[in-house]
Design an enzyme around this catalytic site. Sequence first.
Site, PDB file in Angstrom:
ATOM      1  N   GLU A  72      -0.531  -9.210  -0.990  1.00 48.67           N
ATOM      2  CA  GLU A  72      -1.976  -9.458  -0.849  1.00 48.67           C
ATOM      3  C   GLU A  72      -2.682  -9.413  -2.207  1.00 48.67           C
ATOM      4  O   GLU A  72      -3.562 -10.227  -2.482  1.00 48.67           O
ATOM      5  CB  GLU A  72      -2.580  -8.440   0.133  1.00 48.67           C
ATOM      6  CG  GLU A  72      -2.132  -8.713   1.567  1.00 48.67           C
ATOM      7  CD  GLU A  72      -2.473  -7.593   2.535  1.00 48.67           C
ATOM      8  OE1 GLU A  72      -2.232  -6.422   2.189  1.00 48.67           O
ATOM      9  OE2 GLU A  72      -2.960  -7.885   3.641  1.00 48.67           O
ATOM     10  N   ALA A  99       0.866  -1.183   0.000  1.00 50.89           N
ATOM     11  CA  ALA A  99       0.000   0.000   0.000  1.00 50.89           C
ATOM     12  C   ALA A  99       0.897   1.224   0.000  1.00 50.89           C
ATOM     13  O   ALA A  99       2.038   1.171   0.463  1.00 50.89           O
ATOM     14  CB  ALA A  99      -0.875  -0.009   1.245  1.00 50.89           C
ATOM     15  N   GLU A 154       4.357  -5.442   7.237  1.00 50.91           N
ATOM     16  CA  GLU A 154       3.628  -4.407   7.979  1.00 50.91           C
ATOM     17  C   GLU A 154       4.095  -4.286   9.418  1.00 50.91           C
ATOM     18  O   GLU A 154       4.084  -3.204  10.005  1.00 50.91           O
ATOM     19  CB  GLU A 154       2.114  -4.698   7.941  1.00 50.91           C
ATOM     20  CG  GLU A 154       1.480  -4.498   6.574  1.00 50.91           C
ATOM     21  CD  GLU A 154       1.547  -5.717   5.667  1.00 50.91           C
ATOM     22  OE1 GLU A 154       2.277  -6.679   6.007  1.00 50.91           O
ATOM     23  OE2 GLU A 154       0.870  -5.712   4.624  1.00 50.91           O
ATOM     24  N   GLY A 200       0.645  -4.985   0.679  1.00 51.23           N
ATOM     25  CA  GLY A 200      -0.509  -5.032  -0.215  1.00 51.23           C
ATOM     26  C   GLY A 200      -0.178  -5.642  -1.572  1.00 51.23           C
ATOM     27  O   GLY A 200      -1.060  -6.166  -2.253  1.00 51.23           O
TER      28      GLY A 200
HETATM   29  N1  CAA Z   1       4.596   3.306  -0.364  1.00 45.02           N
HETATM   30  C1  CAA Z   1       5.033   4.493  -0.875  1.00 45.02           C
HETATM   31  N2  CAA Z   1       6.215   4.642  -1.465  1.00 45.02           N
HETATM   32  C2  CAA Z   1       7.022   3.565  -1.555  1.00 45.02           C
HETATM   33  C3  CAA Z   1       6.633   2.308  -1.054  1.00 45.02           C
HETATM   34  C4  CAA Z   1       5.355   2.195  -0.436  1.00 45.02           C
HETATM   35  N3  CAA Z   1       4.884   1.026   0.035  1.00 45.02           N
HETATM   36  N4  CAA Z   1       7.629   1.432  -1.266  1.00 45.02           N
HETATM   37  C5  CAA Z   1       8.587   2.124  -1.899  1.00 45.02           C
HETATM   38  N5  CAA Z   1       8.229   3.400  -2.076  1.00 45.02           N
HETATM   39  C6  CAA Z   1       9.003   4.480  -2.694  1.00 45.02           C
HETATM   40  C7  CAA Z   1      10.128   4.948  -1.812  1.00 45.02           C
HETATM   41  O1  CAA Z   1       9.677   5.873  -0.857  1.00 45.02           O
HETATM   42  C8  CAA Z   1      11.069   5.524  -2.824  1.00 45.02           C
HETATM   43  O2  CAA Z   1      10.605   6.805  -3.170  1.00 45.02           O
HETATM   44  P1  CAA Z   1      11.649   8.046  -3.291  1.00 45.02           P
HETATM   45  O3  CAA Z   1      12.557   7.659  -4.429  1.00 45.02           O
HETATM   46  O4  CAA Z   1      10.783   9.221  -3.606  1.00 45.02           O
HETATM   47  O5  CAA Z   1      12.374   8.120  -2.000  1.00 45.02           O
HETATM   48  C9  CAA Z   1      10.892   4.645  -4.046  1.00 45.02           C
HETATM   49  O6  CAA Z   1       9.634   3.973  -3.877  1.00 45.02           O
HETATM   50  C10 CAA Z   1      11.968   3.581  -4.150  1.00 45.02           C
HETATM   51  O7  CAA Z   1      12.022   2.883  -2.925  1.00 45.02           O
HETATM   52  P2  CAA Z   1      13.384   2.579  -2.131  1.00 45.02           P
HETATM   53  O8  CAA Z   1      14.378   3.663  -2.393  1.00 45.02           O
HETATM   54  O9  CAA Z   1      13.041   2.305  -0.718  1.00 45.02           O
HETATM   55  O10 CAA Z   1      13.840   1.252  -2.897  1.00 45.02           O
HETATM   56  P3  CAA Z   1      14.782   0.075  -2.322  1.00 45.02           P
HETATM   57  O11 CAA Z   1      15.064  -0.773  -3.492  1.00 45.02           O
HETATM   58  O12 CAA Z   1      15.907   0.634  -1.550  1.00 45.02           O
HETATM   59  O13 CAA Z   1      13.839  -0.717  -1.280  1.00 45.02           O
HETATM   60  C11 CAA Z   1      11.830  -1.813  -0.568  1.00 45.02           C
HETATM   61  C12 CAA Z   1      12.724  -1.432  -1.753  1.00 45.02           C
HETATM   62  C13 CAA Z   1      12.562  -2.800   0.331  1.00 45.02           C
HETATM   63  C14 CAA Z   1      10.566  -2.457  -1.144  1.00 45.02           C
HETATM   64  C15 CAA Z   1      11.469  -0.543   0.235  1.00 45.02           C
HETATM   65  O14 CAA Z   1      11.028   0.462  -0.663  1.00 45.02           O
HETATM   66  C16 CAA Z   1      10.401  -0.765   1.247  1.00 45.02           C
HETATM   67  O15 CAA Z   1      10.645  -1.303   2.295  1.00 45.02           O
HETATM   68  N6  CAA Z   1       9.165  -0.309   0.938  1.00 45.02           N
HETATM   69  C17 CAA Z   1       8.045  -0.443   1.846  1.00 45.02           C
HETATM   70  C18 CAA Z   1       7.511  -1.869   1.840  1.00 45.02           C
HETATM   71  C19 CAA Z   1       6.382  -2.017   2.827  1.00 45.02           C
HETATM   72  O16 CAA Z   1       6.515  -1.794   4.005  1.00 45.02           O
HETATM   73  N7  CAA Z   1       5.201  -2.393   2.307  1.00 45.02           N
HETATM   74  C20 CAA Z   1       4.006  -2.575   3.114  1.00 45.02           C
HETATM   75  C21 CAA Z   1       3.188  -1.312   3.131  1.00 45.02           C
HETATM   76  S1  CAA Z   1       1.817  -1.415   4.239  1.00 45.02           S
HETATM   77  C22 CAA Z   1       0.671  -2.363   3.438  1.00 45.02           C
HETATM   78  O17 CAA Z   1       0.854  -2.771   2.321  1.00 45.02           O
HETATM   79  C23 CAA Z   1      -0.574  -2.647   4.256  1.00 45.02           C
HETATM   80  C24 CAA Z   1      -1.785  -3.089   3.527  1.00 45.02           C
HETATM   81  O18 CAA Z   1      -1.855  -3.353   2.359  1.00 45.02           O
HETATM   82  C25 CAA Z   1      -3.018  -3.173   4.248  1.00 45.02           C
END
Ligand code: CAA
Length: 265
Positions: free
Chosen positions: A119, A73, A139, A116
Amino acid sequence: MPVIKPDISDPVLLLEQHPNGVCLLRLNRPKQLNALNNALLGEISNQVSIANGDNDIRVIVITGSETVFAAGADINEMADLDMQGVLFDKRVAYWQTISSSQKPIVAVINGYAYGGGCELAMHADILIAGHNAKFAQPEIKLGIMPGAGGTQRLLHAVGKSLAMQMTLTGDPINAKQALTAGLISEICEPELSLERGLAVANKIAKQAQLAVSLIKNSITKAQDTDLATGLALERHAFCILAGTDDRNEGLQAFKEKRKPHYIGR
Ligand code: CAA
């Protein structure tokens, strides 16, 4: 590939129509690793709904790119929601539309399928992954929990121990582990994965569509019910198919040693 939609300048979802009624949806927020913001999830839901109302569409394929499926998400949007916002979140209806699709969904997953994204992949009926795929429900690392079926569908897909480990540590599993656990059905080279997913979808699209629909329904319902009820549902569906033209055509074609020609009735 012919892109017949979208009609907006910076589309978050690309729609392609392939032969035999295969509809391909490509997530398209590469800079945000295809994070599922409201616009993207809403558009996926919208296209699934349209596909379900269109007799010419038989199978839906959902994919990202060769390097990322979806990183979850959109955390920025999520951070703006308070408890009431989460409670009445329109995303619940979007997920519901996707999960109730009567048309089979094939997910082609490369790279991150996190939160997500994992999911969304689990909303599909068939999951095909590149060997670079990584699946996680991270999460817990954000102090929250999966909210789009992650705890439930992961449990069904991989069993209690791995579901607990993934959701409580947030650590990812790779494609090989996902295959062993039963989360996905195939691994291929990332650059060949979409071709493979489309080939599987195409094969399904050429089958008798009433049988496809009833098989999907039978297996989906089996996850929510006991064996006796599931078997009764299957029997009922089997009997319904006995009254269809396509069933007669399939059996007749076998006897006449020719390919069947199905008409969807
Ligand atoms: N939401 C918004 N932006 C995101 C994102 C997310 N879930 N995942 C990545 N991005 C963005 C980053 O902020 C970054 O943006 P900027 O360049 O503007 O800074 C861009 O995408 C590239 O990401 P990274 O620089 O972090 O890339 P990486 O290769 O170093 O890492 C990653 C990749 C490990 C996937 C890391 O981005 C990460 O941990 N992302 C979050 C993953 C996460 O926690 N997902 C679960 C979200 S909660 C959820 O999904 C709940 C639900 O459905 C109910």
